[in-house]
Structures are given as C-alpha cells and as structure tokens.
Design an enzyme around this catalytic site. Structure first.
Site, PDB file in Angstrom:
ATOM      1  CD1 TRP A 124      37.024  26.067  47.014  1.00 28.56           C
ATOM      2  CD2 TRP A 124      34.802  25.912  47.094  1.00 28.56           C
ATOM      3  NE1 TRP A 124      36.779  26.943  48.057  1.00 28.56           N
ATOM      4  CE2 TRP A 124      35.209  27.050  47.993  1.00 28.56           C
ATOM      5  CE3 TRP A 124      33.522  25.871  46.903  1.00 28.56           C
ATOM      6  CZ2 TRP A 124      34.565  27.825  48.748  1.00 28.56           C
ATOM      7  CZ3 TRP A 124      32.603  26.638  47.976  1.00 28.56           C
ATOM      8  CH2 TRP A 124      32.978  27.536  48.797  1.00 28.56           C
ATOM      9  NE  ARG A 159      36.176  26.495  37.490  1.00 27.03           N
ATOM     10  CZ  ARG A 159      35.717  27.366  36.939  1.00 27.03           C
ATOM     11  NH1 ARG A 159      36.093  28.547  36.414  1.00 27.03           N
ATOM     12  NH2 ARG A 159      34.204  27.500  37.205  1.00 27.03           N
ATOM     13  CE  LYS A 175      43.862  40.789  46.261  1.00 27.42           C
ATOM     14  NZ  LYS A 175      42.568  40.655  46.905  1.00 27.42           N
ATOM     15  CG  HIS A 197      33.008  57.159  65.328  1.00 28.30           C
ATOM     16  ND1 HIS A 197      32.343  57.995  66.383  1.00 28.30           N
ATOM     17  CD2 HIS A 197      33.645  58.049  64.599  1.00 28.30           C
ATOM     18  CE1 HIS A 197      32.371  59.255  65.818  1.00 28.30           C
ATOM     19  NE2 HIS A 197      32.907  59.217  64.937  1.00 28.30           N
ATOM     20  CD  GLU A 225      41.517  37.466  48.744  1.00 20.71           C
ATOM     21  OE1 GLU A 225      40.430  37.109  48.192  1.00 20.71           O
ATOM     22  OE2 GLU A 225      42.238  38.319  48.519  1.00 20.71           O
ATOM     23  CD  GLU A 283      41.385  44.193  46.961  1.00 18.18           C
ATOM     24  OE1 GLU A 283      42.244  43.173  46.306  1.00 18.18           O
ATOM     25  OE2 GLU A 283      40.434  43.873  47.399  1.00 18.18           O
ATOM     26  CB  CYS A 304      34.523  21.788  41.202  1.00 16.88           C
ATOM     27  SG  CYS A 304      33.640  21.927  42.946  1.00 16.88           S
ATOM     28  CG  ASN A 358      31.663  24.051  38.809  1.00 17.08           C
ATOM     29  OD1 ASN A 358      31.671  24.520  40.019  1.00 17.08           O
ATOM     30  ND2 ASN A 358      31.681  25.180  37.779  1.00 17.08           N
ATOM     31  N   GLY A 359      29.083  23.064  40.840  1.00 13.30           N
ATOM     32  CA  GLY A 359      27.863  23.671  41.131  1.00 13.30           C
ATOM     33  C   GLY A 359      26.971  23.137  42.372  1.00 13.30           C
ATOM     34  CE  LYS A 361      41.500  34.953  39.706  1.00 10.83           C
ATOM     35  NZ  LYS A 361      42.296  35.712  40.370  1.00 10.83           N
TER      36      LYS A 361
END
Length: 587
Positions: free
Chosen positions: A77, A30, A464, A483, A467, A460, A2, A101-102, A582
């Site tokens: 968030w 955020r 992306k 496999h 996301e 990666e 947040c 925040n947290g 983020k």
C-alpha cells in the site's frame, strides 16, 4: 498497511516460493498497489516485482523458474513513492533484499548521508535507505547480524522489516517497531504481518514487542530485545479463530461477512460476559478512527443515557495534537478492529503519558498491540474479516459496547441476546435491497440522514457507499438538514433516511417530508408501524421492529448491503477498494 512474509525452508533443497505467495494471498487485503518476491539463490539475490494486484506477480512467476530455500515477499500500500515497479518491494541493494511495512521517519537525513557516500537511489521510497544501510554495513566487514543490529539503531519510525542476505543463504532477519509482526515456528520457520498469513506454515507464533527482533534459520529462532539481549518470548498456538476462510458460496468476502453478522454478534455476546469496573470512573473517553469511531459515537448515546457517565468520542488521529487535558477518573476505551491502528495506539500512548486513567480496548485480533498496552481488553468474536470495508466487526463492536452500556439493566441484557435473530430477519431483505441498488447506482452523490444514535449509522452508511462504490456520500444529523445540507437535494440525488417508529419518529418523519418537498428520490428505512405513517411517495424498506436501543445494530446491516450491491453494479472491486487497505499501520 503493507503485508510482509518471510520463509526459511526446512531443508536446503526446499523451494519456498509457493509458500510465500500463499502468505501474500492472505495478506493482500493490507495493500494491492504492487507486490514482489525475493530469494537467495546461487550466492546472489533473485527478485521479481509487479505493479497492481498479486495476480500480476503470479502471472510473471509462470514464466520464471524462481527457486530458493529462504525468501521474502511483499504486497504494498503505497506511502512514499507512487505505485510503480521501481517502487515495489523487495528493495535490493547489492547482496541485501528487504521488505518493509511502515514509515522510516528520518529517511531524508539517512538518504542525504548515503548519497554523499556514493549510493545511487533508484526508487522514491523510504525503504531504500534501509537496504543501502545494510549493504554499507556488510560491505564494511560486518556480519549480517551485526549489520542488522547497527541499522536498527539508525532508523526512527514505525516499521516492520524482513531482510535476507546473499552471504547468509539460510537466515531471515525480522524486526517490528509499532507495526504488526508475527514469527512462526514449527514445520516451517517464518514471519509475517499477521498470523493468518502463516497459519498453513507453522504451529506456534510469537508476537515480538516493539523493538524486538529475530534471527530465523531452518532449525531455530533467536529473539533479541531492543538492547540486543537474547530473550525467550512467549509462544502462542495458532488457533482456528486466527485463520481466515474463503468466500464459500459468495461472490465476495464482503457479502459473506455481511451474512456472517448474526453469528458474529451471537459469539461476541456469548464470550463477553464480564462487567467492567466503573468504580471511581467519572468520565469515559473513546478513541477510534473511521468505522470504529462511529461505533464509539453510538456508544456515547448509550453510555450517557444508561450509565449516566459523561462520554467523549475523539478521532484518534487528531486527539493528541491539541494537547488535551485528561481528568482523573477517566476510563479511556480504544476501539480498533485490527488492534494495530497506529493513530489509536498513539492516542492511547498519550493517555498513558499525560493522564492517570484506566484503559480498556476493543479489538478483533488477539495478542494485537492494543491488548498489550491496555488494562483490560474486550475481544469481538467476529473471526477474520478479509473484506477491506468493515462489516461484521462493526456490529460486533456495537454488541460489546451495548453490553457495557446496559450492564445495570438485566431486561436490556436479556433483550440484547435476541438481537442475532433480528439480524437474520434483516438479512432476508437482501434481494429487495439489491433491486434498490439499481436505482442509485448511476448517481454521483447521496445524502444519509439519521437522528440520535442513528446519526452515526447514517455516517457509517455514507462511508460504506464511498468506500466500495466510489459514489460521493455524506451522512448528516437529520435535524441539521435545514442548516445547509438541504441545498444538495434535488430530484436526482438519493436521500436515505433512517426512520424507525421510536420516540424520535415524528421529528425524523418531518425531515423526510421536508426532503420530499425538494426531491423525489427519497428512500426510507423504517419498520411496519413507521411505514404506515410515512408519505406514499417515498421508497420504503421495512425492517423488523426492534427496541430503539438496539436500532443502530440492526439498521446498519441494510446500509452495508446497499453499498455492496451498488458497488457490484458499478463494476467496482468490492473486496479491494482503490487506495484503501484493511489495517492502517501508518500515520
């Protein structure tokens, strides 16, 4: 996660509402599940909140004449409690309003205690316990300062909190504990989750250490340590590199930041000339999460091949839970874009507690938490990255890690300096990749394949796509395809192969043919030499030729562009993907 902002106006008649909203706009990366603002006005607390992105709060403010000379704002968030207006911050209890925040880890115990005392909870958040505790302490006759101090002694967890009190209309209280916080001084006295949010308000900032708190008024800021002794922490000038720019000519921050990669790599190589000290280092341990973890995986290939030092890469969020053994002679490297990733910080704390290791860090933010707990810090020079999906910070991380790995090979260091030009040539593929995105935008799933140091790049690339476009995608080591993953391939699923003409070309091209025998949507990223030898039935994207050592930095760029253009075609919010934020400052 947040974002929090608090501002104290320079004079009683100042209205700080617009300043708080401006700060929240810079912090929306955020979290954007909800937002809110609260001010002290006419002896009470005035609060306005809205679900969804900040624009919804701004629309509400158009119909409300909110005024105040001290106030707090928040963009959320969600952790405790679903995204809903009743769970949005600020949380108000009587004459107290707070943003947070947290996570308050002992909130259930505190909540049970408060409920027995008659407090009624209206939200599902852990934050509400702190608001009620502050209200209880002030109702018992304590001053806001005394109440704030007492409540800090009751709470456990990682958090940043800002609080205002109707009984003290010109004062803002803030604290940070294992959660990012900056306090600004100058034309305005303010506080926020990062300096970018405060850049237009102040000239200097202080970064409080864990447990330190501040009492902010229009004319002064008093700082206290966790034992409540007054202290005088170091101030830092607000530098240009701390300030994020707009989107410029681009439709989204993500595209702008992809296009900024040549300069980000160029600056990073320019400002990171120091060679690390490998004396007495017998093992390297890399700690990271998400995209940064993939950078570490690439570095493992480089470090072992060129430094000949055994290297382990650990997912930071899992590392300490298995009680790992840390050998003497270990160099632990924490890789984190924000410098505030709590899982990475906790893993580094474990190393300090249970090992006798040297520590280093890679971060994109100066004076961040990781820089304060590491023996040495390498800074990526990517500039502020606003898009939630990491792009230029990832390639800048790879540039630093390559510089470390190749430090004993002057020829490679010389070649590394030419990489920004190759990045620029790769970005010229943008139109071609936008056309390619049209061929995969309707799929529900995709497979990415890579070998050697391009295996982490396949991971990666898949991340992306997940996301920003919400297409399910998985990256695999190309040799592992037979496999299990080969069962996924049919005529509809795109198989995206990283296949430059290098020492592994024959083996990777064999995987391409194996995939082509089972599906017809095979896309290969290669170079001119490789393109001549690959099946004509594949779709080829031809990159500049590059030494195999540098291929990971080059080959991730078209995968970023592919994810971006696919997401745009699917109508996704590229800069603010759902459920993501983020900076991950909670476990």
């Amino acid at each position: 996660m947040c974002g929090i902002v608090g501002v104290v106006g320079a004079a009683a008649e100042d209205n700080i509402v617009e300043k708080i909203i401006d700060g929240l706009e810079k912090l929306e990366y955020r979290g954007y599940d909800s937002s809110g603002i609260a001010v002290v006005r006419d002896g009470g607390i005035e609060c306005l909140r809205a679900v969804g992105k900040l624009q919804n709060l701004k629309m509400k403010l158009e119909n409300v004449r909110m005024r105040g000379s001290v106030g707090i704002g928040h963009t959320r968030w969600a952790t405790h409690g679903k995204p809903a207006e009743n769970n949005a911050h600020p949380i108000v209890s009587g004459g107290v309003a707070i943003v947070h925040n947290g996570i308050i880890e002992n909130y259930l115990q505190l909540k049970a205690e408060l409920q027995k005392q008659g407090f009624v909870f209206k939200t599902e958040t852990d934050t509400e316990t702190v608001a009620h505790l502050l209200q209880r302490e002030t109702a018992a006759g304590l001053s806001p300062r005394e109440a704030f101090r007492n409540v800090l002694g009751m709470t456990e967890g990682s958090y940043a909190i800002a609080a205002i009190f109707s009984s003290l209309p010109n004062t803002l209280f803030v604290v940070g504990n294992r959660s990012p916080l900056a306090v600004g001084t100058g034309e305005n006295m303010c506080a926020g989750s990062d300096v970018n949010a405060l850049s237009s308000l102040c000239d200097e900032v202080v970064y409080p250490r864990d447990g330190e708190w501040a009492e902010i008024t229009a004319n002064d800021v008093l700082f206290f340590d966790k034992d409540f002794n007054e202290i005088r922490p170091k101030k830092h000038r607000v530098c240009e590199s701390c300030i994020g720019g707009g989107k410029g000519e681009y439709a989204h921050h993500m595209l702008k930041e992809i296009m900024e990669q040549p300069n980000a790599v160029r600056r990073t190589l320019l400002y990171n000339k120091t060679e690390p000290d490998f004396k007495d280092v017998s093992e390297i341990l890399i700690l990271a999460c998400g995209t940064s973890n993939y950078a570490g995986m690439v570095a493992k290939y480089w470090f072992e091949k060129f430094l000949r030092i055994p290297t382990n890469v650990e997912i930071a969020s899992e590392y300490r839970y298995r009680s790992p053994v840390i050998s003497d002679g270990t160099l632990a490297i924490a890789v984190t874009q924000s410098g505030e990733t709590v899982d990475t910080l906790e893993a580094l704390e474990y190393v300090h507690k249970y090992g006798n290791a040297k520590t280093a860090a890679l971060a994109n933010v100066r004076n961040s938490a990781v820089s304060r707990v590491s023996d040495f810090v390498f800074y990526t020079e990517a500039g502020i990255e606003v898009g939630v999906a990491s792009t230029k910070t990832f390639t800048a991380q790879l540039a630093i890690l390559a510089g470390i790995a190749f430090c004993r090979f002057p020829d490679l260091i010389g070649e590394l300096q030419k990489l920004p030009e190759l990045c620029e040539k790769t970005l010229e593929l943008n139109d071609e990749i936008r056309d390619l995105a049209g061929k995969i935008s309707s799929t529900n799933s995709a497979v990415y394949l890579g070998r050697g140091p391009l295996y982490p790049i396949a991971l990666e690339g898949a991340l992306k796509l997940k996301e920003v476009s919400y297409i399910h995608a998985e990256g695999f080591a190309a040799g592992e395809m037979k496999h299990g993953p080969i069962a996924l391939i049919d005529d509809n699923i795109p198989v995206i192969c990283l296949c430059p003409y290098d020492e592994l070309f024959e083996k990777t091209s064999s995987n391409v043919r194996m995939a082509l025998a089972r599906g017809k949507n095979i896309i290969v990223f290669t170079d001119a030499k490789g393109a001549k030898l690959l099946p004509t039935e594949t779709t080829k994207i031809i990159l500049p030729e590059v030494r195999s050592e540098f291929a990971p930095i080059l080959y991730v760029i078209p995968l970023q562009l592919l994810a971006y253009h696919t997401a745009v075609l699917r109508g996704a919010d590229v800069d603010k993907p759902r459920n993501l934020a983020k900076s991950v400052t909670v476990e």
